[in-house]
Write a protein that holds these residues in place. Structure first.
Motif, PDB file in Angstrom:
ATOM      1  N   LEU A  25       0.811  -1.215   0.000  1.00  0.00           N
ATOM      2  CA  LEU A  25       0.000   0.000   0.000  1.00  0.00           C
ATOM      3  C   LEU A  25       0.848   1.270   0.000  1.00  0.00           C
ATOM      4  O   LEU A  25       0.547   2.225  -0.726  1.00  0.00           O
ATOM      5  N   ILE A  26       1.911   1.295   0.818  1.00  0.00           N
ATOM      6  CA  ILE A  26       2.682   2.533   0.958  1.00  0.00           C
ATOM      7  C   ILE A  26       4.136   2.399   0.518  1.00  0.00           C
ATOM      8  O   ILE A  26       4.822   3.406   0.354  1.00  0.00           O
ATOM      9  N   GLY A  27       4.618   1.172   0.322  1.00  0.00           N
ATOM     10  CA  GLY A  27       6.007   0.975  -0.068  1.00  0.00           C
ATOM     11  C   GLY A  27       6.968   1.236   1.083  1.00  0.00           C
ATOM     12  O   GLY A  27       6.604   1.863   2.085  1.00  0.00           O
ATOM     13  N   TRP A  28       8.202   0.777   0.923  1.00  0.00           N
ATOM     14  CA  TRP A  28       9.160   0.950   2.021  1.00  0.00           C
ATOM     15  C   TRP A  28       9.577   2.414   2.178  1.00  0.00           C
ATOM     16  O   TRP A  28       9.880   2.861   3.286  1.00  0.00           O
ATOM     17  N   ARG A  29       9.532   3.175   1.100  1.00  0.00           N
ATOM     18  CA  ARG A  29       9.884   4.598   1.218  1.00  0.00           C
ATOM     19  C   ARG A  29       8.802   5.357   1.986  1.00  0.00           C
ATOM     20  O   ARG A  29       9.106   6.193   2.852  1.00  0.00           O
ATOM     21  N   GLY A  30       7.545   5.088   1.689  1.00  0.00           N
ATOM     22  CA  GLY A  30       6.458   5.731   2.422  1.00  0.00           C
ATOM     23  C   GLY A  30       6.469   5.369   3.889  1.00  0.00           C
ATOM     24  O   GLY A  30       6.170   6.205   4.757  1.00  0.00           O
ATOM     25  N   LEU A  31       6.839   4.121   4.180  1.00  0.00           N
ATOM     26  CA  LEU A  31       6.929   3.674   5.564  1.00  0.00           C
ATOM     27  C   LEU A  31       7.929   4.522   6.344  1.00  0.00           C
ATOM     28  O   LEU A  31       7.649   4.974   7.466  1.00  0.00           O
ATOM     29  N   PHE A  32       9.084   4.797   5.755  1.00  0.00           N
ATOM     30  CA  PHE A  32      10.122   5.537   6.480  1.00  0.00           C
ATOM     31  C   PHE A  32       9.815   7.026   6.566  1.00  0.00           C
ATOM     32  O   PHE A  32      10.271   7.693   7.504  1.00  0.00           O
ATOM     33  N   ILE A  33       9.037   7.555   5.652  1.00  0.00           N
ATOM     34  CA  ILE A  33       8.572   8.937   5.810  1.00  0.00           C
ATOM     35  C   ILE A  33       7.651   9.027   7.025  1.00  0.00           C
ATOM     36  O   ILE A  33       7.753   9.947   7.850  1.00  0.00           O
ATOM     37  N   GLY A  34       6.748   8.059   7.163  1.00  0.00           N
ATOM     38  CA  GLY A  34       5.866   8.018   8.332  1.00  0.00           C
ATOM     39  C   GLY A  34       6.629   7.864   9.628  1.00  0.00           C
ATOM     40  O   GLY A  34       6.293   8.488  10.649  1.00  0.00           O
ATOM     41  N   LEU A  35       7.678   7.043   9.609  1.00  0.00           N
ATOM     42  CA  LEU A  35       8.482   6.850  10.816  1.00  0.00           C
ATOM     43  C   LEU A  35       9.231   8.124  11.201  1.00  0.00           C
ATOM     44  O   LEU A  35       9.458   8.381  12.387  1.00  0.00           O
ATOM     45  N   ALA A  36       9.605   8.924  10.219  1.00  0.00           N
ATOM     46  CA  ALA A  36      10.265  10.204  10.518  1.00  0.00           C
ATOM     47  C   ALA A  36       9.319  11.133  11.269  1.00  0.00           C
ATOM     48  O   ALA A  36       9.700  11.780  12.258  1.00  0.00           O
ATOM     49  N   VAL A  37       8.068  11.196  10.818  1.00  0.00           N
ATOM     50  CA  VAL A  37       7.073  12.027  11.497  1.00  0.00           C
ATOM     51  C   VAL A  37       6.842  11.523  12.920  1.00  0.00           C
ATOM     52  O   VAL A  37       6.780  12.311  13.877  1.00  0.00           O
ATOM     53  N   LEU A  38       6.733  10.214  13.078  1.00  0.00           N
ATOM     54  CA  LEU A  38       6.517   9.628  14.397  1.00  0.00           C
ATOM     55  C   LEU A  38       7.679   9.935  15.336  1.00  0.00           C
ATOM     56  O   LEU A  38       7.481  10.211  16.527  1.00  0.00           O
ATOM     57  N   SER A  39       8.889   9.924  14.826  1.00  0.00           N
ATOM     58  CA  SER A  39      10.069  10.222  15.651  1.00  0.00           C
ATOM     59  C   SER A  39      10.021  11.646  16.189  1.00  0.00           C
ATOM     60  O   SER A  39      10.333  11.898  17.362  1.00  0.00           O
ATOM     61  N   LEU A  40       9.626  12.586  15.348  1.00  0.00           N
ATOM     62  CA  LEU A  40       9.528  13.976  15.785  1.00  0.00           C
ATOM     63  C   LEU A  40       8.443  14.152  16.850  1.00  0.00           C
ATOM     64  O   LEU A  40       8.645  14.846  17.852  1.00  0.00           O
ATOM     65  N   LEU A  41       7.296  13.517  16.642  1.00  0.00           N
ATOM     66  CA  LEU A  41       6.215  13.620  17.620  1.00  0.00           C
ATOM     67  C   LEU A  41       6.633  13.037  18.961  1.00  0.00           C
ATOM     68  O   LEU A  41       6.312  13.583  20.031  1.00  0.00           O
ATOM     69  N   LEU A  42       7.363  11.926  18.917  1.00  0.00           N
ATOM     70  CA  LEU A  42       7.795  11.282  20.157  1.00  0.00           C
ATOM     71  C   LEU A  42       8.825  12.133  20.895  1.00  0.00           C
ATOM     72  O   LEU A  42       8.830  12.181  22.131  1.00  0.00           O
ATOM     73  N   ALA A  43       9.690  12.809  20.160  1.00  0.00           N
ATOM     74  CA  ALA A  43      10.675  13.701  20.786  1.00  0.00           C
ATOM     75  C   ALA A  43       9.974  14.788  21.591  1.00  0.00           C
ATOM     76  O   ALA A  43      10.372  15.099  22.728  1.00  0.00           O
ATOM     77  N   VAL A  44       8.919  15.352  21.035  1.00  0.00           N
ATOM     78  CA  VAL A  44       8.146  16.382  21.746  1.00  0.00           C
ATOM     79  C   VAL A  44       7.459  15.775  22.970  1.00  0.00           C
ATOM     80  O   VAL A  44       7.427  16.375  24.053  1.00  0.00           O
TER      81      VAL A  44
END
Length: 416
Positions: free
Chosen positions: A160-179
């Motif tokens: 559905l999202i491919g491995w590249r889309g997966l890692f873009i989502g993980l980047a957003v999640l990392s920023l949210l978790l830092a906050v």
């Protein structure tokens, strides 16, 4: 502070989510390895090299991280470093070469390097020592949940999202978790009001590696953890596909079961160690016995014993958690002012070893000629992983017959 609702909401949950993300990043490499290799034309040596970058960068951060955790507010250190994981995830997502994949994977490893150690530092500062095996086990179980969702669920998401889309989502999640970590966790400051000179902290950090207790416990714990990390994050998936002949979906399913076993192991072995310690049985002994069982199970996998695959991989995951019990054992054997550096010292050795094992397995496999279908023969993987299992056996032997001077016995008594 006690193990109450306030502790779990304001301390445990943010750190648990961080370690969940850390382990997701670690394990997802095994699931995406085949589509990444097909898209960019990578062989086993390149895959091992790219995967090992996570462990190399992670390991390189551990000694300075230990000093930072003991010197500054733990939550700030953890949250700021998580931003690097977001940068690494984006680098990986947009990579067009093996070098950029390696760099992105390395930055991810650096960015999540504080997720577990910051948690252990916080728990050692806030909780009584007898609670550490249990809460450390719960923390590690959160990483197991990350491993669970990085297997079969990712396999289902990739179309559905491919491995590249997966890692873009993980980047957003990392920023949210830092906050989240920065503003949810209360301040966890150094144990003394008067700052210790940085030179003294560095000297104390280096002395940990010469401490008799560390020298006896660390080798078995390190190889146990590093070997399973190298397997679950890459080589187990390739073994199941190329040696045992499972489909991609069936491979992801078995990895899911192995990760589930890891979650159960973190929960049950931490609880068991706490109960047995109250009866006078040291955590280190529980850990060593379970490591022996892990090695026996791995041997059954390598000789391709005619056993049901699901319970075999489940139990392998369960007993892979044995080495992590040593974090609690070491924390109890050193002053609280050193807790951050003791844990990061052990973690440094784990991730240096994971880097070497993941990379060297790929190098050793490449000594064999690939078959017509592009796969490598079973013997290549049996020999390569078998050599790593032999190193684990030597580390266990060292625990039992290593030099035991009077100072070593005294150091061990501080744990028991």
């Amino acid at each position: 502070m006690n193990l109450n609702l306030r502790f779990f909401l304001h301390v445990f949950m943010p750190f648990a989510m961080g370690y969940y993300l850390s382990y997701f990043f670690r394990v997802v490499n095994g699931v995406i390895a085949e589509p990444v290799a097909l898209e960019l034309g990578l062989g086993p040596a390149s895959l091992g090299w790219i995967g090992s970058a996570y462990f190399l960068f992670f390991a390189s951060s551990q000694l300075p991280l230990g000093v930072l955790l003991d010197r500054y507010d733990t939550r700030k250190v953890a949250s700021y470093i998580l931003i690097i994981a977001a940068i690494g995830s984006l680098t990986f997502a947009f990579a067009q070469s093996a070098l950029m994949l390696w760099l992105g994977r390395g930055l991810i490893g650096l960015g999540v390097s504080a997720c577990l150690m910051a948690a252990f530092r916080a728990y050692a500062a806030l909780l009584p020592p007898e609670r550490l095996p249990l809460v450390n086990g719960l923390q590690l179980a959160s990483g197991g949940l990350g491993a669970l969702t990085a297997t079969l669920p990712v396999e289902l998401m990739l179309p559905l999202i491919g491995w590249r889309g997966l890692f873009i989502g993980l980047a957003v999640l990392s920023l949210l978790l830092a906050v989240f970590v920065r503003f949810r966790v209360p301040p966890i400051l150094p144990t003394t009001d008067k700052p210790v000179a940085l030179s003294i902290q560095i000297k104390e950090s280096l002395a940990i590696f010469r401490h008799p207790l560390f020298l006896r416990i660390a080798p078995a714990s390190v190889i146990n953890q590093a070997l399973y990390v190298a397997l679950l994050s890459l080589w187990a998936a390739i073994w199941l596909r190329q040696v045992d002949g499972y489909s991609q979906a069936a491979t992801a399913d078995l990895l899911l079961w192995s990760a589930a076993g890891m979650v159960v192991g973190f929960l049950t072995l931490g609880w068991l160690a706490s109960r047995l310690q109250s009866l006078g049985i040291p955590t280190s002994l529980v850990s060593i016995i379970c490591m022996v069982l892990f090695l026996l199970l791995l041997t059954l996998v390598l000789i391709r014993a005619d056993l049901p695959a699901t319970p075999l991989w489940f139990l392998l995951g369960l007993f892979s958690t044995a080495g992590a019990l040593m974090y609690a054992a070491l924390s109890q054997g050193f002053p609280k002012s050193l807790s951050g550096r003791v844990n990061t010292a052990l973690n440094l050795m784990v991730f240096i070893s994971a880097f070497l094992l993941q990379w060297l397995i790929g190098v050793m496999v490449s000594f064999w000629q690939p078959l017509e279908n592009g796969f490598y023969p079973a013997q290549a993987y049996q020999v390569s992983i078998g050599i790593c299992a032999a190193v684990q056996a030597l580390a266990l032997i060292w625990y039992f017959i290593g030099h035991r001077g009077r100072s070593k016995k005294a150091a061990l008594d501080t744990v028991t």
